[in-house]
Write a protein that holds these residues in place. Sequence first.
Motif, PDB file in Angstrom:
ATOM      1  N   SER A 178       0.829  -1.210   0.000  1.00  0.00           N
ATOM      2  CA  SER A 178       0.000   0.000   0.000  1.00  0.00           C
ATOM      3  C   SER A 178       0.861   1.255   0.000  1.00  0.00           C
ATOM      4  O   SER A 178       0.565   2.230  -0.698  1.00  0.00           O
ATOM      5  CB  SER A 178      -0.928   0.021   1.211  1.00  0.00           C
ATOM      6  OG  SER A 178      -1.891  -0.974   1.088  1.00  0.00           O
ATOM      7  N   TRP A 179       1.931   1.239   0.793  1.00  0.00           N
ATOM      8  CA  TRP A 179       2.821   2.403   0.820  1.00  0.00           C
ATOM      9  C   TRP A 179       3.400   2.651  -0.569  1.00  0.00           C
ATOM     10  O   TRP A 179       3.403   3.792  -1.052  1.00  0.00           O
ATOM     11  CB  TRP A 179       3.943   2.193   1.839  1.00  0.00           C
ATOM     12  CG  TRP A 179       4.808   3.400   1.968  1.00  0.00           C
ATOM     13  CD1 TRP A 179       5.934   3.688   1.244  1.00  0.00           C
ATOM     14  CD2 TRP A 179       4.596   4.517   2.828  1.00  0.00           C
ATOM     15  NE1 TRP A 179       6.449   4.905   1.622  1.00  0.00           N
ATOM     16  CE2 TRP A 179       5.638   5.438   2.595  1.00  0.00           C
ATOM     17  CE3 TRP A 179       3.637   4.816   3.785  1.00  0.00           C
ATOM     18  CZ2 TRP A 179       5.749   6.631   3.273  1.00  0.00           C
ATOM     19  CZ3 TRP A 179       3.751   6.009   4.462  1.00  0.00           C
ATOM     20  CH2 TRP A 179       4.789   6.902   4.211  1.00  0.00           C
ATOM     21  N   SER A 237       2.242   1.793  -3.491  1.00  0.00           N
ATOM     22  CA  SER A 237       1.265   2.198  -4.493  1.00  0.00           C
ATOM     23  C   SER A 237       0.674   3.585  -4.228  1.00  0.00           C
ATOM     24  O   SER A 237       0.297   4.270  -5.175  1.00  0.00           O
ATOM     25  CB  SER A 237       0.155   1.157  -4.622  1.00  0.00           C
ATOM     26  OG  SER A 237      -0.590   1.077  -3.445  1.00  0.00           O
ATOM     27  N   HIS A 238       0.602   4.015  -2.974  1.00  0.00           N
ATOM     28  CA  HIS A 238      -0.029   5.299  -2.674  1.00  0.00           C
ATOM     29  C   HIS A 238       0.961   6.436  -2.380  1.00  0.00           C
ATOM     30  O   HIS A 238       0.670   7.587  -2.659  1.00  0.00           O
ATOM     31  CB  HIS A 238      -0.988   5.156  -1.496  1.00  0.00           C
ATOM     32  CG  HIS A 238      -2.172   4.327  -1.819  1.00  0.00           C
ATOM     33  ND1 HIS A 238      -2.203   2.969  -1.603  1.00  0.00           N
ATOM     34  CD2 HIS A 238      -3.355   4.647  -2.361  1.00  0.00           C
ATOM     35  CE1 HIS A 238      -3.366   2.498  -1.998  1.00  0.00           C
ATOM     36  NE2 HIS A 238      -4.086   3.490  -2.464  1.00  0.00           N
ATOM     37  N   ILE A 239       2.089   6.113  -1.792  1.00  0.00           N
ATOM     38  CA  ILE A 239       3.043   7.148  -1.381  1.00  0.00           C
ATOM     39  C   ILE A 239       4.299   7.123  -2.241  1.00  0.00           C
ATOM     40  O   ILE A 239       4.772   8.141  -2.698  1.00  0.00           O
ATOM     41  CB  ILE A 239       3.432   6.995   0.113  1.00  0.00           C
ATOM     42  CG1 ILE A 239       2.200   6.947   1.010  1.00  0.00           C
ATOM     43  CG2 ILE A 239       4.404   8.087   0.533  1.00  0.00           C
ATOM     44  CD1 ILE A 239       1.402   8.209   1.079  1.00  0.00           C
ATOM     45  N   GLY A 240       4.870   5.937  -2.450  1.00  0.00           N
ATOM     46  CA  GLY A 240       6.094   5.816  -3.238  1.00  0.00           C
ATOM     47  C   GLY A 240       7.148   4.997  -2.516  1.00  0.00           C
ATOM     48  O   GLY A 240       6.838   4.159  -1.678  1.00  0.00           O
ATOM     49  N   PRO A 248      10.070   3.803  -0.022  1.00  0.00           N
ATOM     50  CA  PRO A 248      10.409   4.049   1.380  1.00  0.00           C
ATOM     51  C   PRO A 248      11.824   4.607   1.481  1.00  0.00           C
ATOM     52  O   PRO A 248      12.571   4.605   0.500  1.00  0.00           O
ATOM     53  CB  PRO A 248      10.332   2.653   1.997  1.00  0.00           C
ATOM     54  CG  PRO A 248      10.752   1.756   0.877  1.00  0.00           C
ATOM     55  CD  PRO A 248      10.172   2.391  -0.370  1.00  0.00           C
ATOM     56  N   ALA A 261       9.941   4.645   6.609  1.00  0.00           N
ATOM     57  CA  ALA A 261       9.553   5.759   5.749  1.00  0.00           C
ATOM     58  C   ALA A 261       9.353   7.024   6.576  1.00  0.00           C
ATOM     59  O   ALA A 261       9.161   6.956   7.790  1.00  0.00           O
ATOM     60  CB  ALA A 261       8.268   5.405   5.006  1.00  0.00           C
ATOM     61  N   ARG A 262       9.407   8.143   5.916  1.00  0.00           N
ATOM     62  CA  ARG A 262       9.109   9.417   6.569  1.00  0.00           C
ATOM     63  C   ARG A 262       7.599   9.523   6.715  1.00  0.00           C
ATOM     64  O   ARG A 262       6.861   9.334   5.749  1.00  0.00           O
ATOM     65  CB  ARG A 262       9.599  10.603   5.746  1.00  0.00           C
ATOM     66  CG  ARG A 262      11.082  10.619   5.537  1.00  0.00           C
ATOM     67  CD  ARG A 262      11.789  11.147   6.748  1.00  0.00           C
ATOM     68  NE  ARG A 262      13.223  11.119   6.480  1.00  0.00           N
ATOM     69  CZ  ARG A 262      14.124  11.257   7.382  1.00  0.00           C
ATOM     70  NH1 ARG A 262      13.786  11.449   8.624  1.00  0.00           N
ATOM     71  NH2 ARG A 262      15.392  11.207   7.072  1.00  0.00           N
ATOM     72  N   PRO A 292       4.133  10.985   6.619  1.00  0.00           N
ATOM     73  CA  PRO A 292       3.597  12.125   5.887  1.00  0.00           C
ATOM     74  C   PRO A 292       3.060  13.180   6.859  1.00  0.00           C
ATOM     75  O   PRO A 292       2.571  12.849   7.933  1.00  0.00           O
ATOM     76  CB  PRO A 292       2.467  11.527   5.048  1.00  0.00           C
ATOM     77  CG  PRO A 292       2.209  10.178   5.587  1.00  0.00           C
ATOM     78  CD  PRO A 292       3.374   9.778   6.428  1.00  0.00           C
ATOM     79  N   SER A 293       3.191  14.419   6.482  1.00  0.00           N
ATOM     80  CA  SER A 293       2.648  15.490   7.316  1.00  0.00           C
ATOM     81  C   SER A 293       1.744  16.343   6.436  1.00  0.00           C
ATOM     82  O   SER A 293       2.194  17.315   5.826  1.00  0.00           O
ATOM     83  CB  SER A 293       3.759  16.324   7.943  1.00  0.00           C
ATOM     84  OG  SER A 293       4.637  16.783   6.961  1.00  0.00           O
ATOM     85  N   PRO A 294       0.476  15.949   6.354  1.00  0.00           N
ATOM     86  CA  PRO A 294      -0.445  16.687   5.487  1.00  0.00           C
ATOM     87  C   PRO A 294      -0.646  18.114   5.969  1.00  0.00           C
ATOM     88  O   PRO A 294      -0.582  18.396   7.169  1.00  0.00           O
ATOM     89  CB  PRO A 294      -1.748  15.880   5.588  1.00  0.00           C
ATOM     90  CG  PRO A 294      -1.633  15.099   6.845  1.00  0.00           C
ATOM     91  CD  PRO A 294      -0.171  14.887   7.090  1.00  0.00           C
TER      92      PRO A 294
END
Length: 122
Positions: A45-46, A48-51, A53, A104-105, A107-109
């Motif tokens: 999932s990471w 496919s959605h974030i990129g 690591p 991974a870092r 995320p900070s939306p």
Amino acid sequence: MKEISSRDNPDYRRLLRSLSGKRSAEDRHAGIHDVALEGIHLCESWLSHIGQPELAFFDADRLSRPEIRRLLEATEPRHVRLCAPALMQSAGQVVHGQGVIFVARAPSPQAPSRISENCLWL
């Protein structure tokens, strides 16, 4: 792709810090927070959605499993660390780990500029 066989490896120590939630003073000052993602589905999932690591730890003895192999092939080699099984087992947070952990870092939306209805910001 690097191989890790020692607990003293800096990348392995970063994995352990990520799992424990501890951050260095430099990371706290910079607002950096690593998260550890353990398991095939979470890592897929990471990707496919974030990129990619920051680091991807794979149990060297489980590379023949098709789902692990797909994850390995989808991860850029510069991020990959092949670990001795004993290291993966001691790092894992679950009793029967699946053989993959991403660091991974977090995320900070960004907060929305305006909220027009009731909401809960986590």
